[in-house]
Design a protein around this motif. Structure first.
Motif, mmCIF file in Angstrom:
data_model
loop_
_atom_site.group_PDB
_atom_site.id
_atom_site.type_symbol
_atom_site.label_atom_id
_atom_site.label_comp_id
_atom_site.label_asym_id
_atom_site.label_seq_id
_atom_site.Cartn_x
_atom_site.Cartn_y
_atom_site.Cartn_z
ATOM 1 N N VAL A 187 55.748 50.524 -38.923
ATOM 2 C CA VAL A 187 54.656 50.999 -38.068
ATOM 3 C C VAL A 187 55.181 51.318 -36.670
ATOM 4 N N MET A 188 56.018 50.437 -36.128
ATOM 5 C CA MET A 188 56.522 50.593 -34.763
ATOM 6 C C MET A 188 57.965 51.068 -34.703
ATOM 7 N N TRP A 189 58.620 51.190 -35.832
ATOM 8 C CA TRP A 189 60.029 51.572 -35.841
ATOM 9 C C TRP A 189 60.306 52.479 -37.039
ATOM 10 N N SER A 190 61.396 53.206 -36.978
ATOM 11 C CA SER A 190 61.738 54.162 -38.021
ATOM 12 C C SER A 190 62.570 53.480 -39.104
ATOM 13 N N ILE A 191 62.030 53.410 -40.316
ATOM 14 C CA ILE A 191 62.765 52.809 -41.428
ATOM 15 C C ILE A 191 64.031 53.607 -41.714
ATOM 16 N N ASP A 192 63.925 54.924 -41.697
ATOM 17 C CA ASP A 192 65.086 55.770 -41.970
ATOM 18 C C ASP A 192 66.197 55.539 -40.954
ATOM 19 N N LYS A 193 65.853 55.427 -39.674
ATOM 20 C CA LYS A 193 66.853 55.232 -38.624
ATOM 21 C C LYS A 193 67.524 53.870 -38.751
ATOM 22 N N VAL A 194 66.729 52.835 -39.052
ATOM 23 C CA VAL A 194 67.280 51.487 -39.167
ATOM 24 C C VAL A 194 68.175 51.364 -40.397
ATOM 25 N N LEU A 195 67.743 51.917 -41.527
ATOM 26 C CA LEU A 195 68.524 51.790 -42.751
ATOM 27 C C LEU A 195 69.834 52.558 -42.684
ATOM 28 N N SER A 196 69.855 53.647 -41.903
ATOM 29 C CA SER A 196 71.085 54.428 -41.796
ATOM 30 C C SER A 196 72.178 53.694 -41.038
ATOM 31 N N HIS A 197 71.815 52.663 -40.267
ATOM 32 C CA HIS A 197 72.796 51.857 -39.521
ATOM 33 C C HIS A 197 72.699 50.385 -39.904
ATOM 34 N N SER A 198 72.371 50.140 -41.155
ATOM 35 C CA SER A 198 72.138 48.760 -41.583
ATOM 36 C C SER A 198 73.101 48.361 -42.683
ATOM 37 N N ASP A 199 73.400 47.061 -42.732
ATOM 38 C CA ASP A 199 74.246 46.503 -43.786
ATOM 39 C C ASP A 199 73.414 45.772 -44.840
ATOM 40 N N LEU A 200 72.122 46.095 -44.906
ATOM 41 C CA LEU A 200 71.271 45.449 -45.882
ATOM 42 C C LEU A 200 71.724 45.789 -47.295
ATOM 43 N N PRO A 201 71.567 44.859 -48.250
ATOM 44 C CA PRO A 201 71.883 45.189 -49.648
ATOM 45 C C PRO A 201 70.977 46.295 -50.164
ATOM 46 N N HIS A 202 71.445 46.978 -51.196
ATOM 47 C CA HIS A 202 70.726 48.140 -51.713
ATOM 48 C C HIS A 202 69.305 47.787 -52.147
ATOM 49 N N LEU B 52 61.646 46.550 -26.476
ATOM 50 C CA LEU B 52 62.634 46.420 -27.554
ATOM 51 C C LEU B 52 63.382 47.719 -27.835
ATOM 52 N N GLY B 53 62.954 48.814 -27.241
ATOM 53 C CA GLY B 53 63.701 50.065 -27.335
ATOM 54 C C GLY B 53 63.647 50.774 -28.663
ATOM 55 N N ALA C 158 48.832 51.142 -27.712
ATOM 56 C CA ALA C 158 49.372 50.999 -26.361
ATOM 57 C C ALA C 158 50.153 49.690 -26.218
ATOM 58 N N VAL C 159 49.622 48.608 -26.796
ATOM 59 C CA VAL C 159 50.324 47.323 -26.745
ATOM 60 C C VAL C 159 51.644 47.409 -27.507
ATOM 61 N N TYR C 160 51.618 48.000 -28.703
ATOM 62 C CA TYR C 160 52.843 48.120 -29.495
ATOM 63 C C TYR C 160 53.866 49.012 -28.802
ATOM 64 N N PHE D 197 54.358 59.428 -33.365
ATOM 65 C CA PHE D 197 54.927 58.640 -34.464
ATOM 66 C C PHE D 197 54.270 57.261 -34.526
ATOM 67 N N LEU D 198 54.160 56.613 -33.365
ATOM 68 C CA LEU D 198 53.603 55.267 -33.305
ATOM 69 C C LEU D 198 52.100 55.267 -33.585
ATOM 70 N N VAL D 199 51.367 56.168 -32.947
ATOM 71 C CA VAL D 199 49.908 56.191 -33.101
ATOM 72 C C VAL D 199 49.528 56.501 -34.552
ATOM 73 N N THR D 200 50.240 57.414 -35.190
ATOM 74 C CA THR D 200 49.974 57.707 -36.600
ATOM 75 C C THR D 200 50.193 56.465 -37.455
ATOM 76 N N GLY D 201 51.294 55.764 -37.205
ATOM 77 C CA GLY D 201 51.575 54.541 -37.959
ATOM 78 C C GLY D 201 50.504 53.484 -37.761
ATOM 79 N N VAL D 202 50.066 53.299 -36.510
ATOM 80 C CA VAL D 202 49.053 52.280 -36.219
ATOM 81 C C VAL D 202 47.728 52.619 -36.903
ATOM 82 N N PHE D 203 47.309 53.885 -36.829
ATOM 83 C CA PHE D 203 46.022 54.272 -37.422
ATOM 84 C C PHE D 203 46.040 54.100 -38.942
ATOM 85 N N ILE D 204 47.122 54.559 -39.581
ATOM 86 C CA ILE D 204 47.185 54.486 -41.044
ATOM 87 C C ILE D 204 47.332 53.040 -41.502
#
Length: 306
Positions: free
Chosen positions: A227-242, A94-95, A84-86, A106-113
């Motif tokens: 845990v609180m955000w989607s890695i796939d969503k962030v990486l698809s719009h990211s300029d991080l090195p490979h 933070l959206g 709930a806090v996250y 999605f969030l609760v599964t991440g927090v529990f695991i």
């Protein structure tokens, strides 16, 4: 007669069996107390104590909230309150919920695991240093302690999973045969957690201050594990090195979290998983489980001394 009494005992000469302690011990069948057994023998001894490991884990779990009025309810309430806090901080302020279907499941599964991994490592860090009385009083394979603490956290997760199922159903996630995939995921994650717990148990036994540092390291690890955000969503719009993308996707905590989401949430699709995800999950479990066990076993003679 006096000459016999006053004659000093014969002194041992170099190479004589009397001055060879190892040969003398071997002659009378004596062994070093607390000596490290061979690896196969150590595994056999640990398996022979499996009932003790299970009973110890259950007793620790029962006693964990014995002083609280709500008792074992806190096993479920604690991760739910964290979720709930996250949700408020990351999902609302933070959206991070935007663009993520079924964000609350999605969030609760991440927090529990994640909590399963975090708690296993923290408990493992204090497994030896916090149980010195037991270690010094009884003879048993010391690996039983970190393994039992990891098993305790698995038992606690299973209580939480009951609440997770209710949350999934309440938010419209349908019951599916894919939920059966949760079983191998938990087996692999438990093996990984137990291995890391054994590594940290050996380090914590030698340097107890590590237990004070671990919360900061684990918090950092949590933030990069999706845990609180989607890695796939962030990486698809990211300029991080490979290489940075590969590290994020191969992060063992993220691998087990994403696999559990894939198993339980129908809107979490296979394309959101990293490549060769099952190979990664099995590889991390084998490396941590086997490597951690051997690393812990090598210092078996040192635990509880000093």
């Amino acid at each position: 007669m006096s000459q016999v009494l006053d004659t000093p005992p014969p002194t041992a000469t170099p190479g004589h069996p009397s001055d060879d302690a190892a040969a003398l011990a071997a002659r009378y069948g004596l062994t070093v107390s607390g000596a490290r057994p061979s690896l196969p023998e150590y595994v056999r001894q640990l398996w022979a104590r499996r009932h003790f490991i299970t009973a110890f884990a259950t007793a620790k779990l029962t006693a964990q909230y014995s002083q609280a009025k709500l008792g074992q309810v806190w096993q479920v309430m604690t991760p739910l309150l964290n979720a709930a806090v996250y949700y408020f901080i990351f999902g609302v302020l933070l959206g991070t919920k935007h663009g993520v279907p079924d964000y609350i499941p999605f969030l609760v599964t991440g927090v529990f695991i994640w909590t399963f991994t975090q708690s296993s490592i923290m408990a493992g860090t204090r497994a030896i240093s916090g149980s010195l009385g037991l270690v010094r009083a009884l003879h048993f394979p010391r690996a039983a302690l970190p393994v039992s603490y990891a098993l305790q956290q698995l038992q606690q997760l299973l209580f939480s999973m009951a609440a997770l199922v209710v949350i999934l159903l309440c938010f419209g996630v349908p019951l599916s045969f894919s939920w059966l995939l949760a079983v191998p995921v938990l087996v692999l994650q438990f093996t990984f957690n137990a291995g890391i717990a054994m590594i940290m148990a050996r380090m914590g036994a030698k340097t107890p201050d590590i237990a004070q540092l671990m919360p900061f390291l684990l918090r950092t690890w949590m933030y990069v594990s999706g845990v609180m955000w989607s890695i796939d969503k962030v990486l698809s719009h990211s300029d991080l090195p490979h290489w940075a993308m590969v590290l994020l996707e191969s992060n063992p905590a993220a691998v087990y979290i994403d696999l559990m989401r894939f198993a339980l949430i129908d809107s979490f699709h296979a394309h959101q998983l990293p490549h060769h995800v099952w190979a990664l999950a099995i590889g991390w479990a084998l490396v941590a489980g086997v490597g951690g066990f051997i690393y812990f076993w090598k210092a078996e003679e040192t635990y509880g001394r000093g």
